[in-house]
Scaffold this motif. Sequence first.
Motif, PDB file in Angstrom:
ATOM      1  N   SER A 161       0.829  -1.195   0.000  1.00 20.05           N
ATOM      2  CA  SER A 161       0.000   0.000   0.000  1.00 20.05           C
ATOM      3  C   SER A 161       0.869   1.253   0.000  1.00 20.05           C
ATOM      4  CB  SER A 161      -0.893   0.025   1.242  1.00 20.05           C
ATOM      5  OG  SER A 161      -0.108   0.276   2.401  1.00 20.05           O
ATOM      6  N   GLU A 162       0.283   2.363  -0.409  1.00 21.92           N
ATOM      7  CA  GLU A 162       1.029   3.618  -0.414  1.00 21.92           C
ATOM      8  C   GLU A 162       1.449   4.017   1.000  1.00 21.92           C
ATOM      9  OE1 GLU A 162       0.763   8.089  -2.380  1.00 21.92           O
ATOM     10  OE2 GLU A 162      -1.026   6.811  -2.336  1.00 21.92           O
ATOM     11  N   SER A 163       0.599   3.753   1.989  1.00 20.70           N
ATOM     12  CA  SER A 163       0.905   4.178   3.357  1.00 20.70           C
ATOM     13  C   SER A 163       2.007   3.330   4.002  1.00 20.70           C
ATOM     14  CB  SER A 163      -0.353   4.135   4.223  1.00 20.70           C
ATOM     15  OG  SER A 163      -0.845   2.817   4.331  1.00 20.70           O
ATOM     16  N   ILE A 169      10.599   0.527   1.110  1.00 20.45           N
ATOM     17  CA  ILE A 169      11.488   1.141   0.128  1.00 20.45           C
ATOM     18  C   ILE A 169      11.586   2.640   0.419  1.00 20.45           C
ATOM     19  CG2 ILE A 169      11.899   1.577  -2.345  1.00 20.45           C
ATOM     20  CD1 ILE A 169       9.828  -0.800  -2.789  1.00 20.45           C
ATOM     21  N   THR A 170      12.813   3.168   0.411  1.00 19.56           N
ATOM     22  CA  THR A 170      12.980   4.607   0.602  1.00 19.56           C
ATOM     23  C   THR A 170      13.655   5.279  -0.589  1.00 19.56           C
ATOM     24  OG1 THR A 170      15.172   4.450   1.668  1.00 19.56           O
ATOM     25  CG2 THR A 170      13.227   4.237   3.086  1.00 19.56           C
ATOM     26  N   THR A 171      14.162   4.486  -1.524  1.00 15.35           N
ATOM     27  CA  THR A 171      14.936   5.050  -2.634  1.00 15.35           C
ATOM     28  C   THR A 171      14.095   5.359  -3.867  1.00 15.35           C
ATOM     29  OG1 THR A 171      15.493   2.771  -3.236  1.00 15.35           O
ATOM     30  CG2 THR A 171      17.129   4.006  -1.957  1.00 15.35           C
ATOM     31  N   CYS A 193       1.200  -5.764 -12.967  1.00 11.15           N
ATOM     32  CA  CYS A 193       1.399  -5.017 -11.727  1.00 11.15           C
ATOM     33  C   CYS A 193       0.651  -5.693 -10.582  1.00 11.15           C
ATOM     34  CB  CYS A 193       0.910  -3.577 -11.897  1.00 11.15           C
ATOM     35  SG  CYS A 193       1.242  -2.524 -10.472  1.00 11.15           S
ATOM     36  N   GLY A 194       1.381  -5.996  -9.521  1.00 12.95           N
ATOM     37  CA  GLY A 194       0.763  -6.617  -8.356  1.00 12.95           C
ATOM     38  C   GLY A 194       1.500  -6.223  -7.099  1.00 12.95           C
ATOM     39  N   GLY A 195       1.688  -7.186  -6.189  1.00 13.55           N
ATOM     40  CA  GLY A 195       2.338  -6.851  -4.940  1.00 13.55           C
ATOM     41  C   GLY A 195       2.877  -8.068  -4.224  1.00 13.55           C
ATOM     42  N   GLU A 204      -5.274  -4.105   6.381  1.00 12.52           N
ATOM     43  CA  GLU A 204      -5.700  -2.859   5.738  1.00 12.52           C
ATOM     44  C   GLU A 204      -4.765  -2.481   4.593  1.00 12.52           C
ATOM     45  OE1 GLU A 204      -7.648  -3.127   9.582  1.00 12.52           O
ATOM     46  OE2 GLU A 204      -5.537  -3.324   8.991  1.00 12.52           O
ATOM     47  N   ASP A 205      -3.465  -2.745   4.755  1.00 11.55           N
ATOM     48  CA  ASP A 205      -2.505  -2.459   3.682  1.00 11.55           C
ATOM     49  C   ASP A 205      -2.767  -3.348   2.470  1.00 11.55           C
ATOM     50  OD1 ASP A 205      -0.822  -0.418   4.863  1.00 11.55           O
ATOM     51  OD2 ASP A 205      -0.071  -1.968   6.204  1.00 11.55           O
ATOM     52  N   ARG A 206      -3.076  -4.605   2.698  1.00 15.62           N
ATOM     53  CA  ARG A 206      -3.363  -5.515   1.576  1.00 15.62           C
ATOM     54  C   ARG A 206      -4.611  -5.058   0.832  1.00 15.62           C
ATOM     55  NH1 ARG A 206      -2.421 -10.569   5.657  1.00 15.62           N
ATOM     56  NH2 ARG A 206      -0.167 -10.228   5.908  1.00 15.62           N
ATOM     57  N   ILE A 207      -5.598  -4.653   1.589  1.00 17.04           N
ATOM     58  CA  ILE A 207      -6.831  -4.161   0.977  1.00 17.04           C
ATOM     59  C   ILE A 207      -6.553  -2.888   0.179  1.00 17.04           C
ATOM     60  CG2 ILE A 207      -9.085  -3.131   1.504  1.00 17.04           C
ATOM     61  CD1 ILE A 207      -9.176  -5.105   3.934  1.00 17.04           C
ATOM     62  N   ALA A 208      -5.749  -1.984   0.745  1.00 16.84           N
ATOM     63  CA  ALA A 208      -5.423  -0.732   0.058  1.00 16.84           C
ATOM     64  C   ALA A 208      -4.660  -0.980  -1.231  1.00 16.84           C
ATOM     65  CB  ALA A 208      -4.622   0.173   0.979  1.00 16.84           C
TER      66      ALA A 208
END
Length: 322
Positions: A161-163, A169-171, A193-195, A204-208
């Motif tokens: 998720s974006e949050s 990742i910070t780079t 594109c996936g994750g 909540e992150d998976r849902i987002a």
Amino acid sequence: MLTAPTSRPSLDEVTSIYRSPVLELILRAAEVHRRHHAIGEVQVCRLLSIKTGGCPEDCAYCPQSAHHRSPVASEPLMDVEAVVAAAEEAKADGATRFCMGAAWREAKDDARFNRVLEMIRRIKGLGGLEVCTTLGMVTADQARRLKEAGLDAYNHNLDTSESYYDRIITTRSYDDRLETLRHVREAGVSVCCGGILGMGESEEDRIALLHTLANLPEHPESVPINALVPVEGTPLADQPRLDIWAMVRAVATARVLMPTAMVRLSAGRLQMSEPEQALCFLAGANSIFAGERLLTTPNPDVDADAMLFARLGLHAREADPC
């Protein structure tokens, strides 16, 4: 009775789907799958690391990052002939999609990029293989040149998720990833594109993540769902194994939200039992990556997958006619 999600589902809609009773969710996803895809057909893909290690990105899950002390050594970009030979072998083993991954932060306009273009042209010349690459960030012009070389698809995962993204990742920013997806789409290249699940993110992150994928300007034609494979030397080396029901829910929700996409059961299959993989196929997965390695991590071999297919009554998708 559950209603069909809207074309641009809200976060509440996605949450409702993901958190519905798991057996009901599997059945719903199976019904959607049967309406849009051939029953029992699975596309077999092969993924080759054409440039391994030494990546300047700091992705916490990746043993190819130069930031981590993993057992993966840095290697130069492979020669064209060696890559073409690997594609020929993949085709002989029944693969209809050949994917090439380079451990780059971004593609540079140099001789190495030109070599990748030649790989694409040569592999397309074999016939019977879709060609996909993942080279990091690409510009609009590079995406256009990849298309002209014959590239069918470009993989650029959002990962999470974006949050939660900056915990992994910070780079590179989330917007950087979305920009590359936009360049690929505008060039007329199919989007993959996936994750990755199991990186310490919340439900909540998976849902987002699924909500973001389903709300891209166009649904990705390909949605790889990965389970983290912890690797020694990476920050996520000690992460516990992902609960199978989280994987099943993600696959099923992706199928309901993006009915026509190829939902690819990707990294982590070696740690899954046959019944667990069967649940994912029932929930809407219709593609796997075959071969003993998935970039740098172990993967079930061709014989093991043949036995799995035979047991489950699955069959490999044939190549589309040229």
